[in-house]
Scaffold this motif. Structure first.
Motif, PDB file in Angstrom:
ATOM      1  N   ASN A  67       0.835  -1.209   0.000  1.00 44.56           N
ATOM      2  CA  ASN A  67       0.000   0.000   0.000  1.00 44.56           C
ATOM      3  C   ASN A  67       0.868   1.256   0.000  1.00 44.56           C
ATOM      4  O   ASN A  67       0.513   2.267  -0.615  1.00 44.56           O
ATOM      5  N   CYS A  68       1.983   1.182   0.701  1.00 41.11           N
ATOM      6  CA  CYS A  68       2.912   2.303   0.747  1.00 41.11           C
ATOM      7  C   CYS A  68       3.462   2.591  -0.655  1.00 41.11           C
ATOM      8  O   CYS A  68       3.461   3.740  -1.118  1.00 41.11           O
ATOM      9  N   LEU A  69       3.888   1.551  -1.361  1.00 40.46           N
ATOM     10  CA  LEU A  69       4.407   1.737  -2.717  1.00 40.46           C
ATOM     11  C   LEU A  69       3.322   2.226  -3.665  1.00 40.46           C
ATOM     12  O   LEU A  69       3.600   2.978  -4.608  1.00 40.46           O
ATOM     13  N   ALA A  70       2.075   1.795  -3.419  1.00 42.75           N
ATOM     14  CA  ALA A  70       0.966   2.221  -4.280  1.00 42.75           C
ATOM     15  C   ALA A  70       0.744   3.718  -4.214  1.00 42.75           C
ATOM     16  O   ALA A  70       0.160   4.301  -5.136  1.00 42.75           O
ATOM     17  N   SER A  71       1.191   4.364  -3.149  1.00 46.59           N
ATOM     18  CA  SER A  71       1.010   5.809  -3.031  1.00 46.59           C
ATOM     19  C   SER A  71       2.107   6.589  -3.754  1.00 46.59           C
ATOM     20  O   SER A  71       2.069   7.820  -3.795  1.00 46.59           O
ATOM     21  N   LEU A  72       3.093   5.888  -4.330  1.00 45.88           N
ATOM     22  CA  LEU A  72       4.099   6.520  -5.175  1.00 45.88           C
ATOM     23  C   LEU A  72       3.685   6.336  -6.628  1.00 45.88           C
ATOM     24  O   LEU A  72       2.978   5.381  -6.963  1.00 45.88           O
ATOM     25  N   ASP A  73       4.122   7.218  -7.514  1.00 41.15           N
ATOM     26  CA  ASP A  73       3.819   6.954  -8.909  1.00 41.15           C
ATOM     27  C   ASP A  73       4.638   5.743  -9.354  1.00 41.15           C
ATOM     28  O   ASP A  73       5.740   5.488  -8.877  1.00 41.15           O
ATOM     29  N   LYS A  74       4.078   4.968 -10.292  1.00 35.15           N
ATOM     30  CA  LYS A  74       4.612   3.650 -10.618  1.00 35.15           C
ATOM     31  C   LYS A  74       6.056   3.712 -11.108  1.00 35.15           C
ATOM     32  O   LYS A  74       6.887   2.872 -10.744  1.00 35.15           O
ATOM     33  N   ALA A 312     -12.111  -3.633 -19.663  1.00 31.18           N
ATOM     34  CA  ALA A 312     -11.010  -3.340 -18.736  1.00 31.18           C
ATOM     35  C   ALA A 312     -11.522  -3.062 -17.321  1.00 31.18           C
ATOM     36  O   ALA A 312     -12.625  -2.536 -17.137  1.00 31.18           O
ATOM     37  N   ALA A 313     -10.717  -3.420 -16.327  1.00 30.89           N
ATOM     38  CA  ALA A 313     -11.045  -3.118 -14.938  1.00 30.89           C
ATOM     39  C   ALA A 313     -10.881  -1.617 -14.703  1.00 30.89           C
ATOM     40  O   ALA A 313      -9.828  -1.037 -14.974  1.00 30.89           O
ATOM     41  N   SER A 314     -11.921  -0.989 -14.198  1.00 28.31           N
ATOM     42  CA  SER A 314     -11.893   0.462 -14.025  1.00 28.31           C
ATOM     43  C   SER A 314     -10.924   0.917 -12.944  1.00 28.31           C
ATOM     44  O   SER A 314     -10.609   2.109 -12.859  1.00 28.31           O
ATOM     45  N   GLU A 315     -10.451  -0.004 -12.122  1.00 26.36           N
ATOM     46  CA  GLU A 315      -9.443   0.399 -11.136  1.00 26.36           C
ATOM     47  C   GLU A 315      -8.166   0.869 -11.837  1.00 26.36           C
ATOM     48  O   GLU A 315      -7.396   1.645 -11.279  1.00 26.36           O
ATOM     49  N   ILE A 316      -7.963   0.427 -13.101  1.00 29.32           N
ATOM     50  CA  ILE A 316      -6.829   0.923 -13.883  1.00 29.32           C
ATOM     51  C   ILE A 316      -6.971   2.424 -14.104  1.00 29.32           C
ATOM     52  O   ILE A 316      -6.009   3.193 -13.954  1.00 29.32           O
ATOM     53  N   PHE A 317      -8.188   2.868 -14.442  1.00 31.11           N
ATOM     54  CA  PHE A 317      -8.433   4.286 -14.693  1.00 31.11           C
ATOM     55  C   PHE A 317      -8.277   5.099 -13.405  1.00 31.11           C
ATOM     56  O   PHE A 317      -7.683   6.180 -13.405  1.00 31.11           O
ATOM     57  N   LEU A 318      -8.811   4.537 -12.329  1.00 29.01           N
ATOM     58  CA  LEU A 318      -8.759   5.239 -11.045  1.00 29.01           C
ATOM     59  C   LEU A 318      -7.320   5.370 -10.551  1.00 29.01           C
ATOM     60  O   LEU A 318      -6.900   6.437 -10.089  1.00 29.01           O
ATOM     61  N   ALA A 319      -6.551   4.301 -10.664  1.00 30.94           N
ATOM     62  CA  ALA A 319      -5.144   4.344 -10.239  1.00 30.94           C
ATOM     63  C   ALA A 319      -4.355   5.331 -11.089  1.00 30.94           C
ATOM     64  O   ALA A 319      -3.481   6.044 -10.585  1.00 30.94           O
ATOM     65  N   ALA A 320      -4.667   5.400 -12.386  1.00 29.11           N
ATOM     66  CA  ALA A 320      -3.960   6.334 -13.268  1.00 29.11           C
ATOM     67  C   ALA A 320      -4.268   7.779 -12.898  1.00 29.11           C
ATOM     68  O   ALA A 320      -3.388   8.648 -12.943  1.00 29.11           O
ATOM     69  N   ALA A 321      -5.523   8.058 -12.526  1.00 23.74           N
ATOM     70  CA  ALA A 321      -5.879   9.419 -12.109  1.00 23.74           C
ATOM     71  C   ALA A 321      -5.145   9.799 -10.828  1.00 23.74           C
ATOM     72  O   ALA A 321      -4.665  10.934 -10.679  1.00 23.74           O
ATOM     73  N   ALA A 322      -5.054   8.865  -9.887  1.00 18.32           N
ATOM     74  CA  ALA A 322      -4.318   9.131  -8.646  1.00 18.32           C
ATOM     75  C   ALA A 322      -2.843   9.370  -8.934  1.00 18.32           C
ATOM     76  O   ALA A 322      -2.208  10.248  -8.334  1.00 18.32           O
ATOM     77  N   VAL A 361      -6.111   4.112  -4.824  1.00 15.47           N
ATOM     78  CA  VAL A 361      -5.552   5.459  -5.002  1.00 15.47           C
ATOM     79  C   VAL A 361      -4.411   5.752  -4.043  1.00 15.47           C
ATOM     80  O   VAL A 361      -3.756   6.787  -4.159  1.00 15.47           O
ATOM     81  N   GLY A 362      -4.159   4.860  -3.084  1.00 12.75           N
ATOM     82  CA  GLY A 362      -3.006   5.005  -2.200  1.00 12.75           C
ATOM     83  C   GLY A 362      -3.166   6.053  -1.127  1.00 12.75           C
ATOM     84  O   GLY A 362      -2.234   6.813  -0.847  1.00 12.75           O
ATOM     85  N   ILE A 363      -4.352   6.104  -0.485  1.00 17.60           N
ATOM     86  CA  ILE A 363      -4.565   7.026   0.631  1.00 17.60           C
ATOM     87  C   ILE A 363      -5.131   6.247   1.805  1.00 17.60           C
ATOM     88  O   ILE A 363      -5.532   5.089   1.666  1.00 17.60           O
ATOM     89  N   SER A 364      -5.183   6.885   2.965  1.00 19.30           N
ATOM     90  CA  SER A 364      -5.700   6.219   4.148  1.00 19.30           C
ATOM     91  C   SER A 364      -7.222   6.142   4.100  1.00 19.30           C
ATOM     92  O   SER A 364      -7.893   6.964   3.455  1.00 19.30           O
ATOM     93  N   LEU A 365      -7.773   5.162   4.806  1.00 14.66           N
ATOM     94  CA  LEU A 365      -9.210   4.896   4.769  1.00 14.66           C
ATOM     95  C   LEU A 365     -10.027   6.085   5.244  1.00 14.66           C
ATOM     96  O   LEU A 365     -11.132   6.336   4.732  1.00 14.66           O
ATOM     97  N   ASP A 366      -9.499   6.841   6.191  1.00 11.79           N
ATOM     98  CA  ASP A 366     -10.269   7.955   6.730  1.00 11.79           C
ATOM     99  C   ASP A 366     -10.422   9.110   5.738  1.00 11.79           C
ATOM    100  O   ASP A 366     -11.152  10.065   6.001  1.00 11.79           O
ATOM    101  N   ARG A 367      -9.769   9.018   4.586  1.00 11.63           N
ATOM    102  CA  ARG A 367      -9.890  10.037   3.549  1.00 11.63           C
ATOM    103  C   ARG A 367     -10.844   9.620   2.429  1.00 11.63           C
ATOM    104  O   ARG A 367     -10.878  10.265   1.372  1.00 11.63           O
ATOM    105  N   VAL A 368     -11.618   8.559   2.657  1.00 10.23           N
ATOM    106  CA  VAL A 368     -12.590   8.094   1.659  1.00 10.23           C
ATOM    107  C   VAL A 368     -13.961   7.999   2.314  1.00 10.23           C
ATOM    108  O   VAL A 368     -14.126   7.318   3.330  1.00 10.23           O
TER     109      VAL A 368
END
Length: 399
Positions: A67-74, A312-322, A361-368
């Motif tokens: 999850n930590c790495l997910a918050s960095l750009d790929k 396509a899985a829409s999580e791809i689009f969401l991750a790209a926006a983040a 999107v790589g953020i903490s749960l309390d921000r969703v």
């Protein structure tokens, strides 16, 4: 000129951080929208572009680390080596990291050993660390002690006042010639010498002279809950441009046995119809994020006319926006979305959907925040012909 493989940075992040209070280990606590360790890794990637970075983590923390790495750009995250497991003590953890580097085809010439909870390294500090290791073989960053130091006994009585001019407060990264510190750690392990508190002490114990170089007053170590608050204020001060984007999406029902919402598969007696997986919630949030940074919409980035996005899985689009937000040097401060439908019932799945979005999107749960409502049997959602979703995204950017 030094080659890329001549410098490695070993990030020690296997501890439990008990002094920060109950909850996650401190290196994974949320700080300005992403884990503390993510800030440290991001800073090192910025200020040491030619270094390979190896993180030592606790065996139980793989999901937290991912999850930590997910918050960095790929692209940046791909520059970090696969993590290794730490041991029972910091000394064990550092040695595990050093052995992993020793096993590389081309071990480094210089290694910097950095606390995962020091998120403010800068280029000057890294340059001085590298130079000191080359000049001396073993060196640590240090600051002059400005307060008077007292030595006390068990009853609290002062027994000595050390001369302040001879004292230094030591930081990380501690810098070493790789073969020197590897041999010192191995020697200490063989001798069962486990009481050494940092890597400089290990080098000293092994008979090496350790020098000091100039540290940084801003190079704080996050230890307590109060430190977390101070560090977060520093990060937010650097992101003063607050923006809000909105998104809206609609999809019709068709044959099927589930719908996708926020990257989560929800059982239902119909599916949503679309060129991708028709995740109406993920699409709305994606548009909100893109809107907040003025970067078009989901259709301009992932056009339905392109067959590569069919199914396509829409999580791809969401991750790209983040990732687009992070590429601007920004952070996602909050996501607030509403799902409009009669069925399926969202309540039983709400927390799982929030967790899925936070992870993507790589953020903490309390921000969703996810809410759901019906349209009181009015309109196409009331007739159960489809679903709609609205979203707001708040982001912070540097000026």
């Amino acid at each position: 000129m030094m080659k890329d493989y001549d410098l490695a940075i070993l990030v020690v992040a296997a501890g439990r951080g008990s002094r920060a209070g109950e909850g996650l280990p401190k290196q994974y606590r949320p700080l300005a929208g992403r884990p503390l360790l993510a800030h440290t890794l991001s800073a090192l990637l910025d200020v040491a572009s030619d270094a390979r970075i190896l993180t030592v983590i606790h065996p139980d923390d793989h999901d937290l680390y991912e999850n930590c790495l997910a918050s960095l750009d790929k692209e940046r995250a791909d520059r970090i080596m696969l993590p290794v497991h730490g041991g029972a003590t910091r000394q064990d953890s550092v040695r595990a990291g050093l052995e992993a580097l020793a096993g590389e085809k081309a071990p480094p010439h210089i290694v910097l050993i950095q606390d995962g909870a020091r998120p403010f390294p800068n280029e000057g500090l890294i340059a001085r660390a590298r130079a000191a290791a080359l000049d001396h073989g073993a060196a640590v960053p240090a600051l002059l002690v400005i307060d008077t130091i007292k030595e006390v006994n068990e009853s609290g009585r002062i027994v000595a006042t050390p001369a302040r001019a001879a004292l230094r407060a030591v930081q990380t990264p501690q810098a070493f010639r790789f073969d020197l510190i590897l041999a010192a750690h191995r020697k200490a392990a063989e001798a069962n010498e486990n009481g050494l508190t940092d890597d400089a002490a290990i080098a000293e114990w092994a008979g090496h002279a350790v020098h000091v170089f100039e540290g940084e007053i801003d190079n704080m170590k996050v230890t307590s809950a109060e430190d977390l608050a101070v560090a977060e204020r520093r990060f937010l001060k650097d992101l003063p441009d607050v923006r809000i984007g909105q998104g809206y999406d609609v999809h019709a029902f068709g044959p099927g046995d589930h719908v996708w919402l926020g990257g989560l598969k929800i059982p239902h007696d119909h599916a949503l119809v679309g060129h991708s997986d028709a995740d109406v919630l993920a699409h709305a949030i994606t548009d909100a994020l893109l809107g907040a940074i003025g970067d078009g919409d989901i259709g301009s980035h992932f056009p339905p006319s392109d067959p590569k996005w069919k199914g396509a899985a829409s999580e791809i689009f969401l991750a790209a926006a983040a990732e687009a937000v992070r590429a601007r040097g920004g952070m996602i401060a909050h996501i607030d979305a509403t799902i409009v439908c009669e069925r399926p019932k969202i309540g039983p799945h709400r927390d799982a959907i929030r967790e899925s979005i936070a992870k993507i999107v790589g953020i903490s749960l309390d921000r969703v925040a996810i809410k759901a409502t019906t349209s009181e049997r009015l309109g196409f959602t009331g007739r159960e012909e489809g679903m709609a979703s609205m979203a707001l995204a708040t982001v912070r950017l540097p000026l």
